[in-house]
Design a protein around this motif. Structure first.
Motif, mmCIF file in Angstrom:
data_model
loop_
_atom_site.group_PDB
_atom_site.id
_atom_site.type_symbol
_atom_site.label_atom_id
_atom_site.label_comp_id
_atom_site.label_asym_id
_atom_site.label_seq_id
_atom_site.Cartn_x
_atom_site.Cartn_y
_atom_site.Cartn_z
ATOM 1 N N PRO A 1 -29.559 -65.886 66.985
ATOM 2 C CA PRO A 1 -28.359 -66.500 66.397
ATOM 3 C C PRO A 1 -27.972 -65.827 65.083
ATOM 4 O O PRO A 1 -28.808 -65.203 64.424
ATOM 5 N N PHE A 18 -20.859 -69.305 70.584
ATOM 6 C CA PHE A 18 -20.978 -68.163 71.500
ATOM 7 C C PHE A 18 -19.622 -67.581 71.928
ATOM 8 O O PHE A 18 -19.526 -66.389 72.217
ATOM 9 N N ALA A 35 -27.994 -67.588 76.542
ATOM 10 C CA ALA A 35 -28.656 -66.290 76.687
ATOM 11 C C ALA A 35 -27.627 -65.243 77.093
ATOM 12 O O ALA A 35 -27.695 -64.094 76.668
ATOM 13 N N CYS A 41 -21.381 -61.062 77.409
ATOM 14 C CA CYS A 41 -22.160 -60.932 76.186
ATOM 15 C C CYS A 41 -23.569 -61.463 76.417
ATOM 16 O O CYS A 41 -23.749 -62.477 77.091
ATOM 17 N N GLU A 42 -24.535 -60.732 75.893
ATOM 18 C CA GLU A 42 -25.913 -61.214 75.862
ATOM 19 C C GLU A 42 -26.261 -61.560 74.428
ATOM 20 O O GLU A 42 -25.926 -60.815 73.506
ATOM 21 N N TYR A 43 -26.954 -62.680 74.267
ATOM 22 C CA TYR A 43 -27.272 -63.184 72.933
ATOM 23 C C TYR A 43 -28.781 -63.118 72.721
ATOM 24 O O TYR A 43 -29.542 -63.696 73.501
ATOM 25 N N ALA A 91 -23.276 -64.865 78.721
ATOM 26 C CA ALA A 91 -22.010 -65.453 79.169
ATOM 27 C C ALA A 91 -21.147 -64.332 79.707
ATOM 28 O O ALA A 91 -21.130 -63.238 79.145
#
Lengths: 141, 141, 141, 141
Positions: free
Chosen positions: A69, A24, B60, A64-66, B62
């Motif tokens: 993957p 991440f 989710a 940052c939003e994830y 950061a």
């Protein structure tokens, strides 16, 4: 609303972790890579001399939003958009796409500074740089 | 409000960049280092087997705010606080101090997942892990 | 032959790759971390002013042999030995142990340089630094 | 003797350190990036299934000699040559050029392994992979 700049970039092996996906923290390095390529495309560099002083852009915030993957060797489309061009600061957003799916979205606010031996002193964004960014934003409309 | 976990950590040479300060992306690696040390202090690991399945914690989101730069060999005090313990997710905050000045503050939300070959499937945080985190939070009050 | 300096260091999550082990390039960062800790233990820093000039130590060569992988959270014992103290250069070796097994061995030769804006100019190792390293080597005998 | 594979690559900001140049450990990441691009150019991937087993290539040794520093945004020409194709191992060399000057030269020996949960077991390089590498070496003559 279109993007101001795009590039593609493959996930490298050293960017993965033992969970098998891109770590991440590495998304933040990629945001910066795209930012710097955007600058080069405008004929600028992120490290410049301006009136004899070294200009740098320390970050005020980064996020940052994830959403999904990404894995080794997958190719991402990285799309940059300037969100706000302030007097001394600049905020831009980066969308990470893989196979047309938005897998992450990052945002960085940075501040224009004169760099000295011991400190960063914020200054208004020099006119030459501001004009180029404004021009890129207008094209992106 | 006190912290649940603290450690000290020195800025390493490879974590600096040509601006002479710790690169902004490396703060996220440090947040994770402290998180994992916090887990170890609770007798847990971030990579565990639970009922035969591998449990992981993809992020989710950061974020980090930067207030002042840190430089090579400076020692930071890194202080972790759990902000929210949800059903499937966990949010914590990390304060970076140097010489008693808050130089940065980061926040991460992560989701408890079963890891398979091809996907991350979100699951409720296992009771054993939840109990330990709850206990640490109670101590921190 | 004993070591001049030792420390322990745990493998961090971000240092692993999708093969589940510490990525081979990260061993070089660890060699440097130990080197710098060794300097601090001698009361020195790797970035110093000497007669008004900034002294740095660019690497002439770096190598590592890998005997067994190390994994997340495993603790390593890292043992440094100075192999050669030349006029302008310094060669040291680092042994990586895990559970008393030698898992890797690295070697670095670096050159003492005066750093200017545009170049690194090699210079004889300043007497003060040389004396401390010599002293550490003598203790290590 | 010509190279088997070439690519260009720019030094990224996050790859520099406070000495203003690319950090010495990052050369090893670049060697690997070129290696993996070489594999892709041959229609291979570094992480493959072969007869149901996962094949990986842990490093036996890695080394690099540094002749001149490279700086942010400088473009390098990275040229790979296979030095030795053994029964179970592969040794290749990477030349780093900037402005037609050889600024560094790296070498890696890696071993073909079957990856299991707990170990790497060396195996002869599968025929399909060997044939492709041999073919690239013949073209390079």
């Amino acid at each position: 609303m279109p993007y101001e700049f795009e590039m593609t970039r493959r996930v490298q092996f050293a960017e993965t972790d033992m969970a098998g996906v891109m770590h991440f923290a590495n998304y933040f390095r990629l945001i910066e890579e795209v930012e710097h390529a955007f600058y080069r495309a405008m004929g600028l560099s992120i490290m410049m001399l301006e009136g004899g002083a070294e200009i740098g852009w320390p970050r005020a915030s980064a996020s940052c939003e994830y959403f999904a993957p990404v894995r080794f060797e997958q190719e991402m489309r990285l799309c940059l958009r300037v969100l706000e061009l302030g007097n001394k600061s600049l905020t831009y957003e980066l969308d990470f796409f893989h196979d047309e799916t938005l897998v992450a979205r990052g945002k960085i606010t940075k501040v224009c500074c004169r760099i000295t031996e011991t400190a960063f002193e914020s200054i208004p964004i020099p006119d030459g740089i501001r004009a180029r960014i404004r021009e890129a934003m207008d094209k992106g409309k």
